[in-house]
Write an enzyme that holds these catalytic residues in place. Structure first.
Site: not given
Lengths: 498, 499
Positions: B78, B153, B177
């Site tokens: 990420k 996210s 997330s």
């Protein structure tokens, strides 16, 4: 007509408050492992943490906590069983994270006091300064605003930033309000900062060099009509960076505020900047609309929870209190009170003590440091210890005691060392300053004198003792005045059979 | 060996030298090449760095060196974790072009474990969002239906797994997330106990809630990755100095007999899609069949979790994001010599931050302001304490708690982007875990009847008992697999060009 200090203090009663920022002398920064050395090339002592790079996290420096606890203990504070860091949020280019990690409502030490002594009209007088809190925080970077006339960010062409200082551990020591000092307010303020500095130096937690900014003082001051018992609006004077400035900042603010009040004006709650050159203050930002720092507990750090065992261990390492030490030295050295005070006021007590520790006689050490060396230092407007080292002075004094130097010669050695000609030994040899007590060297000079004036020598041999004066004079001249005249006379007469 | 295998299977093939790490990385790059134009899971590919790492692993293996279990297996990272020299944007224009000078602890551990980092994945800007639509670089698409969101996210990481672009991924979870993207893509994601994985190098959104964690397609893979990244880090003061529970053993055990599983009453009912509740209940029935004991528990303060979260997280973010001022890194706007530093900072922040980020900075600035602090931030912290107590009480009655991970299946891209409150409600079931600092896992439990889209099953464990999530997850996954006859991702439509 404007009021002078005496008139001001007659009409108004000052109330003091002092905030002292101390840079700790830890090897690494408050929240990262970067070095803290003063004067390094800009931005060479930085890392992701103190540059506030995305993702970096702080870790508290344990030594900084220890130093803070020591300061608290030395100032008779309670050590909080639980204290926390908070974030003080505001934008400024030299603050990497745009928040300062600082303690706020949960400081590490609270409720202490420090007794300070000043000379008053009625002899020495002790004031108790109550300490509200001692807390930890980190320093910001340094901005250098280039161009423009003011040297401030507004109007500058551009600014240079050095983050070496960012994250250096600071301890802030805040007094409660100091009432009832009356006309002694300036001396009390100075004595407090001086006493605090002595304590910090004794604890070895800071370099306490005001001129380098490792000890910085903010002076809060307000006036109220004498006898009213009220508390006036205060101003906060920043950048007060010498003991003398602390004194002038306080007296200056008393006069400034008194004159405003006298002419019916209000005192604005504001930050003022102390101007070192003029001893005056000029207004900074107004605090009427208090800035909102949006403090909240720092989520990246865990609370500081020192256990009692640790605190007790630290307490055991506390050095002798400066006031106690002063009393002890006074008796050890058999120095009159007045001279002791002189040494303290001249900030030379440590220096004299160190000189004595190197074997110098206490009386001589005191008189050299306070006399000749201080005189030169005052002439040049520098600090005595910057002129000459303790070691050099101790060596010179020891040479005097051994009869190797006369006081007159010693002054020349001091001059030479100050002029950068080397160690006392080097100066003595370069300038040829030794007391000529070596019989061999003297005898050579005597023989030379006799050879040059054979008739005079003959007269002396014949019993005309006063005639020896001419020969002695020649020897003294030949040895550059460094010989002991009595000794020359004795050797000469003996050599000539008298 | 195919890219559809599990990471554990890939690791075994690598160990047996049936495939090289370089070949495996290249297979994944080929898949990325084929499908990522549609999925848009990646923001940056570090092909050179990844292949160099793969080559070095292959050499070490050839030389007979002892390697970590996942050495040579590819991973998607990420873009909120810094990787030295590799662009890190956090999905924001603000950091466009920034190459961090250091590695996050998680990244350093991945490198040490010989894991091959293929590239950086898309995300909502600074991890603020539940759909990955808030990325400054365009949304990620859900491989199950490209018109739908992959969650957020960490939508990029979850989509990369579901699209077989990587068998492993790292996510971060502040309010869900990791777990909500896992739920809507039928992958597995774990938010470890707060402090279980170092946050050093994780670009902070909300420091007291953020937690990096492992993502994969199976519970065992997730456990293996968890084991690789967890553990005490002296660079993170909030990191827990405690042995990491043996999550890999727990994932392999597949035995929940006698285990007490609590169903949280407050995490069902109004707002939860019918098909989501049905699949969740079916999964609970499977656990009963396996011998687990079901207990209903009440956590009354969960009702206030969302409100507390939207005060605490924005407050911390308003301070954490203050450093993005153009002075030391990232973009700089308006520095033409005519403007002061403050003006340049303002312009940069105006241009650099997206709407949702600005919204949260404003919310947080307000909540921390003097005069409002006690009512907002202060009250939210009290709610947080009450939620922790709810968890404590619940964990006295049961070993783990369960709920649906998200109230709905994946919604359409654009459907909620104009309605922040509707968007925030997606995290209603995941947020309590972050507020309490406990562990949370999401694993797939089926497809909702009404839309044939994945449903996530959430397992919550007490702090530092992360192994319990893996114990229950591993057992449930096995039972469901045998019920379905094939992995759930095999039910997904095949992406155009997919290998």
């Amino acid at each position: 007509m404007s009021l002078n200090y005496d008139q001001a203090i007659e009409k108004y009663e000052p109330t003091l408050g002092l905030e002292v920022h101390v840079e700790l002398n830890t090897k690494s920064k408050m929240f990262c492992g970067c070095a803290t050395e003063f004067g390094a090339e800009p931005n060479t002592q930085t890392c992701p943490v103190c540059l506030g790079l995305p993702g970096a996290l702080p870790v508290v420096n344990k030594t900084a906590i220890e130093s803070s606890i020591l300061i608290g203990l030395a100032l008779n504070c309670s050590i909080a069983p639980f204290s926390r860091f908070a974030r003080k949020n505001y934008f400024y280019p030299d603050m990497p994270k745009n928040f300062q990690t600082s303690q706020y409502d949960e400081p590490i030490c609270i409720n202490g006091f420090l007794d300070v002594e000043i000379e008053s009209d009625e002899g020495n007088k002790v004031f108790r300064i109550e300490i509200e809190r001692v807390h930890m925080e980190e320093d910001t970077g340094k901005s250098l605003h280039v161009g423009g006339s003011t040297g401030r960010i507004h109007g500058a062409e551009y600014s240079l930033l050095d983050y070496n200082r960012a994250g250096i551990p600071l301890v802030e020591i805040v007094t409660k309000i100091v009432p009832n000092t009356g006309k002694y307010a300036p001396q009390v303020a100075r004595a407090y900062v001086a006493a605090l500095r002595d304590i910090l130096r004794g604890l070895k937690v800071s370099d306490v060099k005001m001129e380098q900014g490792s000890l910085r003082c903010d002076v809060n001051l307000s006036l109220a009509p004498s006898g009213s018992g009220e508390l006036g609006t205060r101003s906060e004077t920043k950048n007060v960076n010498s003991l003398r400035s602390v004194e002038t900042a306080v007296s200056g603010e008393i006069v400034r505020q008194a004159n405003r009040l006298q002419s019916g004006e209000k005192i604005v709650q504001e930050t003022r900047h102390f101007l070192e050159e003029s001893g005056e203050t000029r207004p900074g930002r107004s605090k009427e609309k208090a800035e909102d720092y949006r403090y909240f507990p720092e989520p990246d750090l865990v609370p500081v929870v020192p256990d009692n065992k640790w605190i007790d261990e630290l307490r055991k390492t506390l050095p002798e209190k400066p006031a106690d030490r002063r009393k002890r030295l006074q008796s050890e050295w058999s120095v009159p009170e007045k001279e002791m005070t002189a040494m303290v006021n001249a900030e030379l007590l440590d220096t004299v003590e160190e000189t004595v520790k190197l074997g110098a006689d206490p009386t001589k050490a005191r008189s050299w440091w306070l006399g000749e060396i201080s005189r030169i230092a005052n002439e040049r407007d520098v600090v005595a210890t910057e002129l000459i080292s303790v070691t050099a002075v101790a060596q010179i004094i020891n040479l005097i005691n051994q009869g190797e130097l006369t006081d007159k010669l010693a002054r020349q050695v001091v001059d030479g060392v100050i002029a950068g000609e080397g160690t006392p030994a080097e100066v003595i040899s370069k300038r040829g300053l030794k007391v000529v007590s070596d019989d061999g060297a003297l005898m050579k000079a005597i023989e030379d004198a006799i050879a040059a004036q054979p008739d005079t020598a003959e007269r002396v041999r014949g019993g005309n003792i006063p005639a020896a004066g001419a020969l002695i004079g020649a020897v003294m001249k030949a040895t550059g005045g460094q010989a002991d005249a009595a000794k020359v006379r004795e050797l000469l007469l003996k050599h000539l059979g008298q | 060996m195919s890219i559809r295998n599990s990471a554990a299977e890939m690791a075994e093939a690598l160990a047996k030298k049936e495939i090289s790490a370089v070949e495996l990385a290249n297979q994944h790059y080929a898949q990325i090449e084929a499908v990522d134009k549609d999925v848009h899971a990646f923001l940056h590919l570090d092909k050179a760095g990844a292949l160099a790492q793969a080559e070095s692993i292959d050499k070490k293996r050839a030389a007979g060196e002892k390697l970590s279990p996942l050495a040579g297996v590819p991973l998607a990272l990420k873009d909120v974790l810094v990787q030295k020299g590799v662009p890190t944007t956090c999905g924001s224009k603000m950091l466009e072009g920034w190459r961090p000078p250091y590695d996050a602890t998680v990244v350093a551990k991945l490198k040490d474990a010989g894991i091959v980092i293929l590239g950086k994945t898309n995300m909502d800007e600074f991890a603020m969002g539940s759909s990955t639509e808030n990325s400054a670089y365009g949304p990620t698409h859900n491989p199950w239906d490209l018109t739908r969101i992959p969650g957020g996210s960490g939508g990029g990481s979850a989509a990369a797994l579901a699209a077989f672009e990587a068998p492993l991924a790292i996510g971060t979870d502040t309010g869900g997330s990791i777990r909500q993207p896992a739920a809507v893509t039928a992958t597995v994601g774990v938010k470890p106990t707060y402090g279980g994985v170092s946050r050093y190098g994780l670009v902070a959104f909300s420091s007291s809630l953020d937690q990096a964690g492992p993502c994969a397609r199976t519970v065992l893979d997730t456990a293996m990755l968890h084991q690789s990244i967890a553990g005490f880090d002296p660079k993170d003061s909030t990191s827990i100095n405690h042995a990491v529970p043996d999550v890999v053993a727990a994932a392999k055990k597949k035995d929940v007999k006698g285990l007490k599983i609590g169903i949280v009453k407050q995490l069902s009912g109004a707002g939860y899609q019918k098909g989501v509740e049905n699949k969740f209940n079916d999964a609970v029935a499977e656990l009963v069949k396996l011998g687990a004991e079901i207990v209903e528990v009440s956590c009354p303060n969960f009702e206030y979790a969302l409100a507390a979260y939207y005060l605490i997280a924005p407050s911390e973010c308003s301070s954490n994001l203050a450093r993005f001022d153009s002075m030391r890194f990232g973009i700089r706007i308006g520095d033409d010599g005519s403007k002061g530093a403050e003006e340049v900072m303002n312009l940069t922040r105006q241009v650099g931050f997206g709407r949702e980020v600005k919204r949260r900075i404003i919310l947080g600035t307000y909540a921390l302001s003097s005069g409002y602090y006690d009512a907002y931030y202060g009250s939210a912290q009290k709610v947080r304490t009450l939620i922790k107590r709810d968890f404590d009480a619940a964990f006295e009655k049961c070993d783990v708690l369960v709920s649906p991970t998200a109230p709905t299946t994946a919604f359409k891209i654009g459907e909620k982007s104009e309605d922040p409150l509707a968007m925030y409600l997606n995290d209603i079931a995941t947020i309590p875990v972050n507020l309490a600092g406990v562990g949370g896992m999401s694993l797939p439990c089926g497809l909702a009847d009404e839309d044939n889209l994945p449903v996530g099953f959430q397992i919550m464990s007490p702090a530092m008992k992360d192994d319990r999530m893996y114990l229950v997850g591993g057992a449930l996954e096995a039972a469901l697999l045998s019920k379905w006859g094939k992995p759930i991702l095999d039910f997904a439509p095949r992406l155009a060009g997919s290998k």
